[in-house]
Design a protein around this motif. Sequence first.
Motif, mmCIF file in Angstrom:
data_model
loop_
_atom_site.group_PDB
_atom_site.id
_atom_site.type_symbol
_atom_site.label_atom_id
_atom_site.label_comp_id
_atom_site.label_asym_id
_atom_site.label_seq_id
_atom_site.Cartn_x
_atom_site.Cartn_y
_atom_site.Cartn_z
ATOM 1 N N ALA A 189 8.598 64.014 53.403
ATOM 2 C CA ALA A 189 9.560 64.972 53.320
ATOM 3 C C ALA A 189 8.847 66.138 52.199
ATOM 4 N N ASP A 190 9.244 67.391 52.577
ATOM 5 C CA ASP A 190 8.803 68.527 51.503
ATOM 6 C C ASP A 190 9.545 68.214 50.253
ATOM 7 N N ASP A 191 10.846 67.877 50.231
ATOM 8 C CA ASP A 191 11.781 67.857 49.092
ATOM 9 C C ASP A 191 12.836 66.871 49.313
ATOM 10 N N VAL A 192 13.778 66.705 48.259
ATOM 11 C CA VAL A 192 14.930 65.726 48.661
ATOM 12 C C VAL A 192 15.780 66.355 49.817
ATOM 13 N N ARG A 193 16.140 67.546 49.655
ATOM 14 C CA ARG A 193 17.104 68.091 50.670
ATOM 15 C C ARG A 193 16.434 67.918 51.984
ATOM 16 N N ASP A 194 15.099 68.045 52.014
ATOM 17 C CA ASP A 194 14.365 68.058 53.393
ATOM 18 C C ASP A 194 14.613 66.549 53.791
ATOM 19 N N ALA A 195 14.424 65.576 53.113
ATOM 20 C CA ALA A 195 14.599 64.017 53.039
ATOM 21 C C ALA A 195 15.818 63.791 53.743
ATOM 22 N N PHE A 196 17.052 64.492 53.104
ATOM 23 C CA PHE A 196 18.273 64.173 53.521
ATOM 24 C C PHE A 196 18.465 64.684 55.213
ATOM 25 N N GLU A 222 11.316 55.629 40.787
ATOM 26 C CA GLU A 222 12.033 56.965 40.872
ATOM 27 C C GLU A 222 13.525 57.049 39.986
ATOM 28 N N THR A 223 13.802 55.931 39.536
ATOM 29 C CA THR A 223 14.852 56.083 38.558
ATOM 30 C C THR A 223 14.791 55.322 37.011
ATOM 31 N N THR A 224 15.102 55.770 36.099
ATOM 32 C CA THR A 224 14.929 55.496 34.649
ATOM 33 C C THR A 224 15.980 54.293 34.149
ATOM 34 N N SER A 225 17.043 54.090 35.068
ATOM 35 C CA SER A 225 18.103 53.281 34.704
ATOM 36 C C SER A 225 18.565 52.202 35.882
ATOM 37 N N GLU A 226 19.477 51.430 35.867
ATOM 38 C CA GLU A 226 19.840 50.370 36.678
ATOM 39 C C GLU A 226 20.363 51.188 38.072
ATOM 40 N N TYR A 227 20.742 52.319 37.985
ATOM 41 C CA TYR A 227 21.261 52.926 38.959
ATOM 42 C C TYR A 227 20.306 53.287 40.024
ATOM 43 N N VAL A 228 20.774 52.729 41.371
ATOM 44 C CA VAL A 228 19.752 53.427 42.306
ATOM 45 C C VAL A 228 20.439 53.916 43.613
ATOM 46 N N GLY A 229 20.265 55.049 44.031
ATOM 47 C CA GLY A 229 20.882 55.674 45.058
ATOM 48 C C GLY A 229 20.152 56.453 46.039
ATOM 49 N N ARG A 230 20.730 56.907 47.095
ATOM 50 C CA ARG A 230 19.928 57.459 48.183
ATOM 51 C C ARG A 230 18.975 58.722 47.618
ATOM 52 N N PRO A 231 19.185 59.313 46.513
ATOM 53 C CA PRO A 231 18.372 60.382 45.959
ATOM 54 C C PRO A 231 17.068 60.081 45.594
ATOM 55 N N HIS A 232 17.158 58.654 45.107
ATOM 56 C CA HIS A 232 15.934 57.843 44.289
ATOM 57 C C HIS A 232 14.969 57.584 45.643
ATOM 58 N N MET A 233 15.734 57.215 46.811
ATOM 59 C CA MET A 233 14.926 56.918 48.080
ATOM 60 C C MET A 233 14.397 58.193 48.683
ATOM 61 N N ALA A 234 15.024 59.351 48.515
ATOM 62 C CA ALA A 234 14.537 60.630 49.042
ATOM 63 C C ALA A 234 13.437 60.920 48.290
ATOM 64 N N LYS A 235 13.371 60.798 46.860
ATOM 65 C CA LYS A 235 12.329 61.035 46.241
ATOM 66 C C LYS A 235 11.062 60.281 46.510
ATOM 67 N N ALA A 236 11.222 59.168 46.560
ATOM 68 C CA ALA A 236 10.191 58.077 46.968
ATOM 69 C C ALA A 236 9.629 58.600 48.343
#
Length: 263
Positions: free
Chosen positions: A152-159, A131-145
């Motif tokens: 989850a329905d979307d990232v906001r729902d995942a959080f 879910e990321t195109t760079s070295e950076y990995v954060g919670r938003p990428h986990m949410a997208k996965a």
Amino acid sequence: MLQLMTDINKCDMHIHTCFSDGEDSPEEAIMWARNCGMECVAITDHDDVRGLKRAEAQAEKLGMIFHSGIELSTDFKGIKLHILGYDIDTKDEALKKACAVAAARRVNRNKKLVEVLNKTYGLTWEEVKAETTSEYVGRPHMAKALVKKGLADDVRDAFKKIFSKPEIASVKKENMSAEEAINIIKGAGGTPVLAHPGKIRKIGEKGSEEFFENVEKIILELSQMGLEGLECIHKDHSEQEADSFMKMAQKLNLLITRGSDHH
């Protein structure tokens, strides 16, 4: 001191790129802002300044005013605050060290968090990295996965539904103190600004009298530490909140900024 355009509606001082948790390259992020009618921009990636030169070059091509920026995650008496820094010297040694420490802490947090998510939801590191195109990995990428797995329905729902669970919410990244962040930014010649005060948690129900009173107390303490601005206009702020924050900023003689928090 940070110099902003008179027309705040043509400034976007809070934009992320793929060097943190944004999807756009630095060039794409600047082009996006230009297409939105912006004439003054700042790239504020989380704990990272590597995209600034490319973004500045693109802004110069388009005749836009550019401010180098960063967003630092901090702790203030057990409350998570984000401090934006503008017009920073990216070669400053203390700033570079702070970025390196924050990156190491994020890697450690990510490892622990994916382990917990794997046990509960079968999420793998490979799925997160996809879910990321760079070295950076954060919670938003986990949410997208998690969204891609149909959990989850979307990232906001995942959080809201997943990351709020106690066993997951307890896995936190150690952050520098708010005072330390302010000092680092000022030491690098920059202007420290509190990001999206309307998103501060653990200080009362959002929009309530208690909430606004506690926000003002926090801002007052931060201003005594050297805070110089407040992000009053933000996509997650209602008109009432933006108006209240602008009054607080004026009362404390702080800069008023606007940011889309574009990712």
